[in-house]
Design a protein around this motif. Structure first.
Motif, PDB file in Angstrom:
ATOM      1  N   GLY A 363       0.810  -1.215   0.000  1.00 21.31           N
ATOM      2  CA  GLY A 363       0.000   0.000   0.000  1.00 21.31           C
ATOM      3  C   GLY A 363       0.841   1.262   0.000  1.00 21.31           C
ATOM      4  N   ILE A 364       1.953   1.248   0.740  1.00 24.53           N
ATOM      5  CA  ILE A 364       2.862   2.396   0.757  1.00 24.53           C
ATOM      6  C   ILE A 364       3.429   2.643  -0.644  1.00 24.53           C
ATOM      7  CG2 ILE A 364       5.089   3.250   1.612  1.00 24.53           C
ATOM      8  CD1 ILE A 364       4.482   1.819   4.244  1.00 24.53           C
ATOM      9  N   LYS A 365       3.797   1.557  -1.326  1.00 25.91           N
ATOM     10  CA  LYS A 365       4.354   1.705  -2.672  1.00 25.91           C
ATOM     11  C   LYS A 365       3.308   2.228  -3.651  1.00 25.91           C
ATOM     12  CE  LYS A 365       7.942  -1.794  -2.151  1.00 25.91           C
ATOM     13  NZ  LYS A 365       8.637  -2.944  -2.749  1.00 25.91           N
ATOM     14  N   ILE A 366       2.089   1.727  -3.526  1.00 27.64           N
ATOM     15  CA  ILE A 366       1.020   2.215  -4.404  1.00 27.64           C
ATOM     16  C   ILE A 366       0.780   3.696  -4.153  1.00 27.64           C
ATOM     17  CG2 ILE A 366      -1.455   2.054  -4.890  1.00 27.64           C
ATOM     18  CD1 ILE A 366      -1.219  -0.949  -4.301  1.00 27.64           C
ATOM     19  N   TRP A 367       0.742   4.080  -2.859  1.00 29.99           N
ATOM     20  CA  TRP A 367       0.547   5.496  -2.559  1.00 29.99           C
ATOM     21  C   TRP A 367       1.698   6.345  -3.106  1.00 29.99           C
ATOM     22  CZ3 TRP A 367      -1.957   9.577  -2.200  1.00 29.99           C
ATOM     23  CH2 TRP A 367      -1.384  10.745  -1.715  1.00 29.99           C
ATOM     24  N   ALA A 368       2.937   5.860  -2.964  1.00 29.43           N
ATOM     25  CA  ALA A 368       4.089   6.628  -3.452  1.00 29.43           C
ATOM     26  C   ALA A 368       3.977   6.899  -4.947  1.00 29.43           C
ATOM     27  CB  ALA A 368       5.385   5.877  -3.142  1.00 29.43           C
ATOM     28  N   ILE A 369       3.467   5.928  -5.698  1.00 30.30           N
ATOM     29  CA  ILE A 369       3.288   6.112  -7.143  1.00 30.30           C
ATOM     30  C   ILE A 369       2.163   7.107  -7.427  1.00 30.30           C
ATOM     31  CG2 ILE A 369       2.633   4.947  -9.287  1.00 30.30           C
ATOM     32  CD1 ILE A 369       3.977   2.408  -8.106  1.00 30.30           C
ATOM     33  N   LEU A 370       1.022   6.936  -6.741  1.00 27.83           N
ATOM     34  CA  LEU A 370      -0.104   7.859  -6.934  1.00 27.83           C
ATOM     35  C   LEU A 370       0.272   9.278  -6.529  1.00 27.83           C
ATOM     36  CD1 LEU A 370      -3.086   5.689  -5.617  1.00 27.83           C
ATOM     37  CD2 LEU A 370      -2.562   6.279  -8.005  1.00 27.83           C
ATOM     38  N   TYR A 371       1.047   9.382  -5.457  1.00 29.34           N
ATOM     39  CA  TYR A 371       1.500  10.697  -4.983  1.00 29.34           C
ATOM     40  C   TYR A 371       2.274  11.435  -6.066  1.00 29.34           C
ATOM     41  CZ  TYR A 371       4.330  14.113  -2.443  1.00 29.34           C
ATOM     42  OH  TYR A 371       4.956  15.262  -2.044  1.00 29.34           O
ATOM     43  N   LEU A 372       3.203  10.734  -6.715  1.00 34.51           N
ATOM     44  CA  LEU A 372       3.995  11.375  -7.765  1.00 34.51           C
ATOM     45  C   LEU A 372       3.123  11.796  -8.944  1.00 34.51           C
ATOM     46  CD1 LEU A 372       7.247   9.198  -7.798  1.00 34.51           C
ATOM     47  CD2 LEU A 372       6.909  11.452  -6.769  1.00 34.51           C
ATOM     48  N   LEU A 373       2.138  10.989  -9.294  1.00 40.87           N
ATOM     49  CA  LEU A 373       1.216  11.362 -10.377  1.00 40.87           C
ATOM     50  C   LEU A 373       0.451  12.632 -10.030  1.00 40.87           C
ATOM     51  CD1 LEU A 373      -0.215   7.855 -11.383  1.00 40.87           C
ATOM     52  CD2 LEU A 373       1.376   9.267 -12.702  1.00 40.87           C
ATOM     53  N   LEU A 374      -0.056  12.704  -8.809  1.00 40.35           N
ATOM     54  CA  LEU A 374      -0.777  13.900  -8.372  1.00 40.35           C
ATOM     55  C   LEU A 374       0.139  15.113  -8.318  1.00 40.35           C
ATOM     56  CD1 LEU A 374      -2.887  12.318  -5.486  1.00 40.35           C
ATOM     57  CD2 LEU A 374      -3.788  13.234  -7.632  1.00 40.35           C
ATOM     58  N   LEU A 375       1.330  14.905  -7.782  1.00 43.79           N
ATOM     59  CA  LEU A 375       2.280  16.007  -7.636  1.00 43.79           C
ATOM     60  C   LEU A 375       2.675  16.587  -8.987  1.00 43.79           C
ATOM     61  CD1 LEU A 375       4.203  17.647  -5.768  1.00 43.79           C
ATOM     62  CD2 LEU A 375       5.904  15.856  -6.163  1.00 43.79           C
TER      63      LEU A 375
END
Length: 447
Positions: A363-375
């Motif tokens: 879940g942390i890895k999935i969030w890290a990827i989504l975070y970069l997309l949003l950023l």
């Protein structure tokens, strides 16, 4: 003139913003503390380079001499001071760095609150709070967190500067910045250009103003170069840049045209340098000059590979999610045995998180990827907003400074040695651009 109820509505709105600020600041602390807990059980705060900083700093504190030519003294002194006057326990020192990271968050929130208002500032706070890579770096006893704090302080100062005295103080701050991480040594040059371009219409004394800034910003780096020359007879700031040039970037190029792996070639290049030092009797400065000469020669002979290497480093720097560091958390994640689960979804999460990892690691890895997309979506819309003239003069000036800083560290960081950790110093700049862009996008959609 105000209508009945307007004042009460404004007060309620301010209270709501205040509650959101407290919540997001607590969230930033919770994310970093969560990483701290994961590290604490196996004491992984100390990284491969940590002891080289700590030993040099302790010697500087105890004897007044600094034994290293690869390291510069600011972070070693910070680390050694924590060890000597607070606690030598790495876990305690990591907690101090978490506090420093939170100060950085607060600084950038305050800056964007003044320039853009509550909503944008809160979104800045959210982006910085949820940045996994910055949270991990805050728990590693390396330069990034303290350097990011110093850099953010300088950026805030540059956007509040009003007098010649204040710009000289900021210049000295950038001097300390370079002595924290050598990559910042040329940053004052590009900042001076930004200062001149953005202030040239405000009066005839801008050139003198910028000159005072530059003179103060090079004061400590020039002194350090003189110190190194006095010991070695060679003018240089730090040997780390020549080491990266030869043992990483040049070795990477050569590995691509041979049947050797990058790790094998890097080890061979280190051995070559050690043999040259022993056979020719070179001191650290002379060895650095030898590495720089050989490294540049190889990079110039393979321009296409050098370009490919830069692009590869760019991808690692901007799209990396600190994968290896996240995997370290799996050591403590024995609460759920995925291997005994028949769920297809859970098994796929296991493959993402790594063998033996629990769902929350994935879940942390999935969030890290989504975070970069949003950023990065926000960063893009921020640039679009600048192009369409959606901001005031002061706002554009601040956004341009962030872009200049991002461009500078990108140019000097991408290479074979680059990874997601190199993104940490520009994470605040990316966060403010990302938040600004999303506010532009959401307001346009609302209209």
């Amino acid at each position: 003139m105000s209508f009945p109820g307007q004042h009460e509505s404004r007060v309620e709105q301010d209270v709501a913003y205040g509650h959101m600020f407290i919540f997001l600041l607590f969230l930033a602390f919770a994310v970093r503390l969560g990483v701290w807990i994961a590290h604490y059980r196996h004491n992984t705060f100390i990284q491969p380079d940590t002891m080289s900083y700590l030993r040099a700093g302790i010697e500087l504190l105890t004897s007044g001499t600094f034994p290293s030519f690869a390291r510069t003294p600011v972070y070693p002194l910070f680390l050694a001071s924590m060890s000597k006057f607070l606690s030598p326990n790495p876990a305690i020192m990591a907690l101090v760095q978490i506090a420093v990271s939170l100060l950085t968050v607060w600084l950038m929130y305050g800056l964007w609150f003044r320039l853009f208002g509550s909503i944008t500032a809160l979104l800045v706070l959210a982006f910085m709070a949820l940045d996994v890579t910055s949270a991990i770096s805050a728990n590693h006893l390396l330069t990034e967190t303290f350097f990011t704090f110093l850099l953010s302080g300088c950026l805030v100062g540059l956007l509040h500067v009003r007098s010649r005295i204040s710009i000289m103080v900021i210049g000295i701050g950038l001097s300390f910045l370079a002595l924290c991480r050598p990559v910042a040594i040329l940053l004052p040059v590009v900042v001076a250009f930004w200062l001149y371009v953005t202030l040239r219409k405000r009066g005839p004394n801008v050139f003198t103003f910028v000159s005072c800034f530059l003179a103060c910003s090079i004061l400590l780096p020039v002194s350090w170069i003189a110190r190194n020359h006095a010991h070695t007879g060679v003018y240089f700031f730090s040997t780390i840049s020549s080491t990266n040039l030869f043992q990483y970037r040049a070795a990477w190029n050569v590995s691509r045209v041979s049947d050797r792996t990058f790790d094998e070639m890097r080890a061979e290049f280190k051995q070559r340098a050690d043999l040259e030092k022993a056979n020719a009797g070179l001191n650290e400065g002379e060895l650095a000059r030898w590495k720089q000469s050989r490294g540049l020669k190889i990079l110039r002979e393979m321009p296409f590979l050098t370009l490919i290497q830069g692009l590869d480093g760019l991808v690692k720097m901007y799209l990396g999610i600190s994968n290896a560091s996240i995997n370290e958390f799996s050591i403590t994640s024995n609460t759920y045995e995925l291997e005994n689960s028949g769920s297809i979804i859970v098994r796929r999460l296991q493959s993402l998180g790594g063998r033996g990892a629990s769902v929350w690691i994935a879940g942390i890895k999935i969030w890290a990827i989504l975070y970069l997309l949003l950023l990065y979506s926000g960063v893009l819309y921020s640039v679009v907003g600048m192009a369409r003239g959606r901001f005031t003069t002061d706002q554009r000036r601040a956004l341009w400074l962030m872009l200049v800083v991002i461009a500078y560290f990108t140019l000097f960081s991408v290479g074979a040695e680059a990874n997601s950790r190199f993104r940490v110093p520009i994470a605040p700049s990316l966060s403010v651009l990302g938040a600004t862009g999303w506010v532009v996008l959401l307001r346009a959609g609302w209209k």
